[in-house]
Design a protein around this motif. Sequence first.
Motif, PDB file in Angstrom:
ATOM      1  N   ALA A 170     -13.793  -1.463 -21.067  1.00  0.00           N
ATOM      2  CA  ALA A 170     -13.685  -2.919 -20.915  1.00  0.00           C
ATOM      3  C   ALA A 170     -15.001  -3.427 -20.347  1.00  0.00           C
ATOM      4  CB  ALA A 170     -12.527  -3.292 -19.999  1.00  0.00           C
ATOM      5  N   ALA A 171     -15.242  -4.712 -20.517  1.00  0.00           N
ATOM      6  CA  ALA A 171     -16.443  -5.328 -19.967  1.00  0.00           C
ATOM      7  C   ALA A 171     -16.238  -5.632 -18.488  1.00  0.00           C
ATOM      8  CB  ALA A 171     -16.761  -6.613 -20.722  1.00  0.00           C
ATOM      9  N   ALA A 173     -16.885  -8.284 -16.976  1.00  0.00           N
ATOM     10  CA  ALA A 173     -16.334  -9.640 -16.858  1.00  0.00           C
ATOM     11  C   ALA A 173     -14.823  -9.639 -17.038  1.00  0.00           C
ATOM     12  CB  ALA A 173     -16.989 -10.560 -17.886  1.00  0.00           C
ATOM     13  N   TYR A 174     -14.323  -8.807 -17.952  1.00  0.00           N
ATOM     14  CA  TYR A 174     -12.875  -8.724 -18.164  1.00  0.00           C
ATOM     15  C   TYR A 174     -12.192  -8.144 -16.926  1.00  0.00           C
ATOM     16  CZ  TYR A 174      -8.320  -7.368 -19.981  1.00  0.00           C
ATOM     17  OH  TYR A 174      -6.964  -7.220 -20.154  1.00  0.00           O
ATOM     18  N   GLU A 176     -13.230  -8.150 -13.907  1.00  0.00           N
ATOM     19  CA  GLU A 176     -13.326  -9.088 -12.783  1.00  0.00           C
ATOM     20  C   GLU A 176     -12.198 -10.111 -12.820  1.00  0.00           C
ATOM     21  OE1 GLU A 176     -16.509 -12.310 -10.909  1.00  0.00           O
ATOM     22  OE2 GLU A 176     -17.168 -10.836 -12.389  1.00  0.00           O
ATOM     23  N   HIS A 178      -9.203  -9.848 -14.900  1.00  0.00           N
ATOM     24  CA  HIS A 178      -7.864  -9.299 -15.130  1.00  0.00           C
ATOM     25  C   HIS A 178      -7.581  -8.029 -14.325  1.00  0.00           C
ATOM     26  CE1 HIS A 178      -7.273 -12.087 -18.499  1.00  0.00           C
ATOM     27  NE2 HIS A 178      -8.509 -11.791 -18.860  1.00  0.00           N
ATOM     28  N   ARG A 228     -17.244  -6.078 -25.433  1.00  0.00           N
ATOM     29  CA  ARG A 228     -18.407  -6.520 -24.645  1.00  0.00           C
ATOM     30  C   ARG A 228     -18.330  -8.016 -24.321  1.00  0.00           C
ATOM     31  NH1 ARG A 228     -23.715  -3.889 -27.431  1.00  0.00           N
ATOM     32  NH2 ARG A 228     -23.125  -5.426 -28.999  1.00  0.00           N
ATOM     33  N   GLY A 230     -15.743  -9.464 -23.459  1.00  0.00           N
ATOM     34  CA  GLY A 230     -14.732  -9.657 -22.425  1.00  0.00           C
ATOM     35  C   GLY A 230     -13.375 -10.061 -22.941  1.00  0.00           C
ATOM     36  N   SER A 249     -22.983  -2.108 -19.338  1.00  0.00           N
ATOM     37  CA  SER A 249     -22.431  -3.299 -19.987  1.00  0.00           C
ATOM     38  C   SER A 249     -20.965  -3.106 -20.365  1.00  0.00           C
ATOM     39  CB  SER A 249     -23.253  -3.663 -21.230  1.00  0.00           C
ATOM     40  OG  SER A 249     -23.297  -2.594 -22.154  1.00  0.00           O
ATOM     41  N   LEU A 250     -20.495  -1.863 -20.341  1.00  0.00           N
ATOM     42  CA  LEU A 250     -19.074  -1.542 -20.477  1.00  0.00           C
ATOM     43  C   LEU A 250     -18.696  -0.560 -19.375  1.00  0.00           C
ATOM     44  CD1 LEU A 250     -18.510  -1.101 -24.339  1.00  0.00           C
ATOM     45  CD2 LEU A 250     -17.871  -3.050 -22.909  1.00  0.00           C
TER      46      LEU A 250
END
Length: 289
Positions: A170-171, A173-174, A176, A178, A228, A230, A249-250
């Motif tokens: 997962a990214a 951002a995801y 962060e 979820h 990537r 998110g 990045s992942l």
Amino acid sequence: MDQLIDFEGMALFVKVVEHGSLSAAGRAVGMPKATVSRQIALLEQRLGAALLHRSTRALSLTDVGRRYFTRIRPIVRDAELAQVEAMAGHAAPSGLLRVSATVAYGQLVIAPRLFRFLERHSAVNIDLRLSDERVNLVAGGYDLAIRMGVLDDSELISRKLDTVPMVLVAAPAYVEVHGAPRRAEDLSRHRAIVTRIDIDHWNIGEETVRIVWRMSTGNMFVTRDAVRAGLGIALVPLFLVSHELAQGSLLRLLPDQPLPETQVTAVYARSVAPSLALKALLDGLQSEP
């Protein structure tokens, strides 16, 4: 007076039947369709019997042709193998090889191996076609296909090339927004990205988790890009995301959980004797790290 056997005509007839048309057989052996048709007509003339029903749309065997094909096919096969073995001691691999591979694995793994193979074998040409659809080797005129996953065609000869580990990613951002799953069952509450809609269950350790997918991409590269961006979590081959994991990045999720592995296999038609070039390519692909 003894009558010579038309071995060339026999071999060409077998090619026509296996490839399903005069033009496809011609492409396989590098011969114009008109020449193939003339050779088959000469064979029928020598035998005194029609072997094929011809029409503008279809080609089919006569009763005599069907019996003749059944008898001569193993003879032609043995002759091809004998020729390859006889040439192996003194000839260098040469000629055109048509190769099919899945898009992501073909681009990231197979293509670099082919580059190195071509550096070693200057007389070989390769026509590489990348597609996630499973091609028909004989009808498509392919010498070799590189396939991932379960094989289901008993008419093909296979050689294992690799075992590909899978990873959950997962990214940042995801994660962060979820959070990261802590256990396999947590995945059912997350958004998933899949390459095909029928992949809606993931095997995580000893558990099988039904996932809810947000996007089905039809392509591994698009799956990676969606993750990537998110949009969700994906279960993908390690080779697809190794660079992104190294860069950060992942992120790798549930790293301690055993995940499935995917077999990569090279397959070629059982009815075709492998040429020197094909044998060299198979050996080269198997010896590559």
